[in-house]
Write a protein that holds these residues in place. Structure first.
Motif, short mmCIF file in Angstrom:
data_model
loop_
_atom_site.label_atom_id
_atom_site.label_comp_id
_atom_site.label_asym_id
_atom_site.label_seq_id
_atom_site.Cartn_x
_atom_site.Cartn_y
_atom_site.Cartn_z
N VAL A 104 4.32 -12.79 -3.93
CA VAL A 104 3.52 -11.58 -3.72
C VAL A 104 3.39 -11.31 -2.23
O VAL A 104 3.46 -10.16 -1.78
CB VAL A 104 2.14 -11.70 -4.40
N LYS A 105 3.24 -12.36 -1.44
CA LYS A 105 3.16 -12.19 0.01
C LYS A 105 4.47 -11.63 0.55
O LYS A 105 4.48 -10.79 1.45
CB LYS A 105 2.78 -13.51 0.67
N GLU A 106 5.61 -12.08 -0.02
CA GLU A 106 6.91 -11.53 0.37
C GLU A 106 7.00 -10.05 0.00
O GLU A 106 7.51 -9.24 0.79
CB GLU A 106 8.04 -12.29 -0.31
N PHE A 107 6.53 -9.72 -1.18
CA PHE A 107 6.51 -8.31 -1.62
C PHE A 107 5.68 -7.46 -0.67
O PHE A 107 6.10 -6.39 -0.24
CB PHE A 107 5.96 -8.21 -3.05
N GLU A 108 4.52 -7.97 -0.30
CA GLU A 108 3.65 -7.24 0.61
C GLU A 108 4.32 -7.05 1.98
O GLU A 108 4.26 -5.97 2.56
CB GLU A 108 2.33 -7.98 0.77
N ALA A 109 4.96 -8.11 2.47
CA ALA A 109 5.67 -8.01 3.76
C ALA A 109 6.79 -6.98 3.67
O ALA A 109 7.01 -6.19 4.60
CB ALA A 109 6.22 -9.37 4.15
N HIS A 110 7.50 -6.96 2.53
CA HIS A 110 8.56 -5.97 2.32
C HIS A 110 7.99 -4.55 2.34
O HIS A 110 8.55 -3.66 2.97
CB HIS A 110 9.27 -6.23 1.00
N MET A 111 6.88 -4.35 1.64
CA MET A 111 6.27 -3.02 1.59
C MET A 111 5.88 -2.55 2.99
O MET A 111 6.05 -1.38 3.33
CB MET A 111 5.03 -3.03 0.67
N THR A 112 5.37 -3.47 3.79
CA THR A 112 4.95 -3.11 5.15
C THR A 112 6.15 -2.83 6.05
O THR A 112 6.21 -1.79 6.70
CB THR A 112 4.08 -4.24 5.76
N SER A 113 7.12 -3.75 6.05
CA SER A 113 8.23 -3.62 6.99
C SER A 113 9.24 -2.54 6.58
O SER A 113 9.78 -1.85 7.43
CB SER A 113 8.94 -4.96 7.17
N HIS A 114 9.51 -2.38 5.30
CA HIS A 114 10.53 -1.42 4.85
C HIS A 114 9.97 -0.05 4.48
O HIS A 114 10.71 0.93 4.47
CB HIS A 114 11.30 -1.99 3.66
N HIS A 115 8.71 0.00 4.15
CA HIS A 115 8.14 1.27 3.67
C HIS A 115 6.94 1.74 4.49
O HIS A 115 6.39 2.80 4.21
CB HIS A 115 7.76 1.15 2.19
N GLY A 116 6.51 0.92 5.44
CA GLY A 116 5.37 1.28 6.27
C GLY A 116 4.09 1.46 5.47
O GLY A 116 3.23 2.27 5.81
N PHE A 117 3.95 0.68 4.42
CA PHE A 117 2.83 0.83 3.50
C PHE A 117 2.00 -0.44 3.48
O PHE A 117 2.51 -1.53 3.22
CB PHE A 117 3.36 1.13 2.09
N SER A 118 0.71 -0.32 3.78
CA SER A 118 -0.21 -1.47 3.74
C SER A 118 -0.97 -1.46 2.43
O SER A 118 -1.52 -0.44 2.03
CB SER A 118 -1.21 -1.38 4.90
N ILE A 119 -1.00 -2.60 1.78
CA ILE A 119 -1.65 -2.73 0.48
C ILE A 119 -3.10 -3.16 0.66
O ILE A 119 -3.40 -4.09 1.41
CB ILE A 119 -0.90 -3.74 -0.40
N ASP A 120 -4.02 -2.50 -0.05
CA ASP A 120 -5.44 -2.84 -0.04
C ASP A 120 -5.69 -3.85 -1.17
O ASP A 120 -5.69 -3.49 -2.34
CB ASP A 120 -6.27 -1.58 -0.24
N HIS A 121 -5.89 -5.10 -0.82
CA HIS A 121 -6.06 -6.16 -1.83
C HIS A 121 -7.29 -5.97 -2.70
O HIS A 121 -7.29 -6.35 -3.87
CB HIS A 121 -6.12 -7.53 -1.16
N LEU A 122 -8.34 -5.42 -2.13
CA LEU A 122 -9.56 -5.24 -2.92
C LEU A 122 -9.39 -4.20 -4.01
O LEU A 122 -10.11 -4.20 -5.00
CB LEU A 122 -10.73 -4.85 -2.01
#
Length: 141
Positions: A104-122
């Motif tokens: 999941v951490k890898e997925f989140e890093a991918h979303m940030t680096s490739h899509h410029g999207f930050s996920i709100d965990h809450l």
């Protein structure tokens, strides 16, 4: 309770305390109302309004219940570092699982680096079926 420019009343504190005393359980607004009415004179509309305010303040979280139209609330226990992981919500039994997983951490890093999207965990909840509910379904068929 947080002091974020928030006016605290006895009724608001009562509802907060109710959730804090039951951190691992989820309740409908009606269940909260029925419970706190036993402790103090408080109108149902006030309970609903204060639950909304506590949700907006991040003190409690709002989830879809077993029935997609149903809504339940749960204490947002900040000590569990919920801002650092995702959550899984079983649509069968309602269990909320804290997901700490490298993938999941890898997925989140991918979303940030490739899509410029930050996920709100809450606010990120993945709905599905837990192992217990899946096993119960298999036994019935």
């Amino acid at each position: 309770m947080n002091d974020r420019n928030s006016y605290n009343t006895k009724q608001k504190q009562l509802i907060y305390d109710f959730f804090a005393a039951n951190p691992d359980r989820q309740f409908s607004a009606k269940e909260v109302s029925n419970s706190v009415k036993q402790q103090a004179k408080i109108g149902e509309s006030t309970v609903y309004r204060l639950i909304k305010k506590l949700t907006e303040d991040g003190e409690i979280r709002r989830f879809s219940g077993k029935d997609v139209k149903a809504v339940v609330y749960q204490f947002a226990n900040q000590s569990e570092h919920c801002h650092e992981h995702f959550h899984l919500k079983c649509t069968g039994c309602g269990e909320l699982i804290h997901l700490n997983c490298g993938l999941v951490k890898e997925f989140e890093a991918h979303m940030t680096s490739h899509h410029g999207f930050s996920i709100d965990h809450l606010k990120t909840i993945i709905y599905g079926t837990c192992a217990n509910c899946a096993n119960k379904k298999e036994i019935k068929t």
